[in-house]
Design a protein around this motif. Structure first.
Motif, mmCIF file in Angstrom:
data_model
loop_
_atom_site.group_PDB
_atom_site.id
_atom_site.type_symbol
_atom_site.label_atom_id
_atom_site.label_comp_id
_atom_site.label_asym_id
_atom_site.label_seq_id
_atom_site.Cartn_x
_atom_site.Cartn_y
_atom_site.Cartn_z
ATOM 1 N N TRP A 151 -34.669 143.280 19.313
ATOM 2 C CA TRP A 151 -35.119 142.172 18.476
ATOM 3 C C TRP A 151 -36.626 142.167 18.242
ATOM 4 C CZ3 TRP A 151 -38.575 138.361 19.844
ATOM 5 C CH2 TRP A 151 -38.900 138.265 21.198
ATOM 6 N N ASP A 152 -37.389 142.752 19.145
ATOM 7 C CA ASP A 152 -38.847 142.731 19.011
ATOM 8 C C ASP A 152 -39.424 144.139 18.884
ATOM 9 O OD1 ASP A 152 -41.292 141.420 18.799
ATOM 10 O OD2 ASP A 152 -41.680 141.535 20.951
ATOM 11 N N SER A 153 -38.631 145.050 18.362
ATOM 12 C CA SER A 153 -39.113 146.428 18.219
ATOM 13 C C SER A 153 -40.048 146.516 17.011
ATOM 14 C CB SER A 153 -37.939 147.376 18.020
ATOM 15 O OG SER A 153 -37.339 147.148 16.752
ATOM 16 N N PRO A 154 -40.911 147.522 16.981
ATOM 17 C CA PRO A 154 -41.802 147.697 15.824
ATOM 18 C C PRO A 154 -41.037 147.841 14.510
ATOM 19 C CG PRO A 154 -42.529 149.070 17.644
ATOM 20 C CD PRO A 154 -41.201 148.482 18.043
ATOM 21 N N GLU A 155 -39.871 148.500 14.555
ATOM 22 C CA GLU A 155 -39.080 148.674 13.344
ATOM 23 C C GLU A 155 -38.568 147.326 12.810
ATOM 24 O OE1 GLU A 155 -38.328 150.309 16.246
ATOM 25 O OE2 GLU A 155 -39.273 152.224 15.738
ATOM 26 N N VAL A 156 -38.059 146.486 13.692
ATOM 27 C CA VAL A 156 -37.554 145.167 13.282
ATOM 28 C C VAL A 156 -38.709 144.302 12.786
ATOM 29 C CG1 VAL A 156 -36.459 143.033 14.082
ATOM 30 C CG2 VAL A 156 -35.529 145.243 14.775
ATOM 31 N N ASN A 157 -39.838 144.351 13.487
ATOM 32 C CA ASN A 157 -40.997 143.557 13.054
ATOM 33 C C ASN A 157 -41.467 143.984 11.664
ATOM 34 O OD1 ASN A 157 -41.017 142.036 15.380
ATOM 35 N ND2 ASN A 157 -42.490 143.354 16.430
ATOM 36 N N GLU A 158 -41.478 145.297 11.406
ATOM 37 C CA GLU A 158 -41.885 145.806 10.095
ATOM 38 C C GLU A 158 -40.889 145.358 9.025
ATOM 39 O OE1 GLU A 158 -44.051 147.543 7.153
ATOM 40 O OE2 GLU A 158 -44.648 147.280 9.240
ATOM 41 N N VAL A 162 -38.983 142.661 9.059
ATOM 42 C CA VAL A 162 -39.191 141.219 8.821
ATOM 43 C C VAL A 162 -40.456 141.007 7.992
ATOM 44 C CG1 VAL A 162 -39.695 139.018 9.942
ATOM 45 C CG2 VAL A 162 -37.923 140.496 10.883
ATOM 46 N N ALA A 163 -41.510 141.727 8.305
ATOM 47 C CA ALA A 163 -42.749 141.616 7.532
ATOM 48 C C ALA A 163 -42.505 141.971 6.064
ATOM 49 C CB ALA A 163 -43.829 142.507 8.141
ATOM 50 N N ARG A 164 -41.729 143.044 5.803
ATOM 51 C CA ARG A 164 -41.401 143.421 4.418
ATOM 52 C C ARG A 164 -40.607 142.308 3.747
ATOM 53 N NH1 ARG A 164 -40.260 148.392 6.598
ATOM 54 N NH2 ARG A 164 -38.033 147.933 6.548
ATOM 55 N N ASP A 165 -39.635 141.727 4.472
ATOM 56 C CA ASP A 165 -38.806 140.645 3.898
ATOM 57 C C ASP A 165 -39.657 139.455 3.455
ATOM 58 O OD1 ASP A 165 -36.561 142.164 4.319
ATOM 59 O OD2 ASP A 165 -35.928 141.066 6.137
ATOM 60 N N PHE A 166 -40.759 139.220 4.148
ATOM 61 C CA PHE A 166 -41.635 138.095 3.822
ATOM 62 C C PHE A 166 -42.854 138.514 3.001
ATOM 63 C CE2 PHE A 166 -39.112 136.225 7.179
ATOM 64 C CZ PHE A 166 -38.954 134.919 6.750
#
Length: 85
Positions: A68-75, A77-81
């Motif tokens: 849930w807090d991996s760099p891939e997931v964070n990236e 989520v950042a793209r989604d926003f």
């Protein structure tokens, strides 16, 4: 329906006693605000949509993925926003 009459305040008294009116409303009372004797507004309590008992009230009720807090997931989520660089 309650047999008690709904409390009524004119606008001047409502401005002067706003804190007291809010306190009464928080305890379930409905208040009518009038202008020149004609009711123009009703102040009513809001019902809370979520009743949480405090921190940890969702413990054991949520399932979170291992990554849930991996760099891939964070990236992602950042793209989604629209925040990805």
């Amino acid at each position: 329906m309650s047999s008690d009459a709904t409390a009524q305040f004119n606008i001047h008294d409502a401005k002067t006693n706003l804190s007291r009116i809010i306190d009464r409303v928080e305890h379930g009372e409905e208040i009518i605000i009038s202008r020149a004797g004609t009711p123009v507004a009703k102040v009513i309590p809001l019902t809370r949509k979520v009743h949480r008992s405090g921190r940890g009230s969702l413990r054991g009720k949520l399932v979170v993925a291992e990554d849930w807090d991996s760099p891939e997931v964070n990236e992602s989520v950042a793209r989604d926003f629209g925040l990805a660089q």
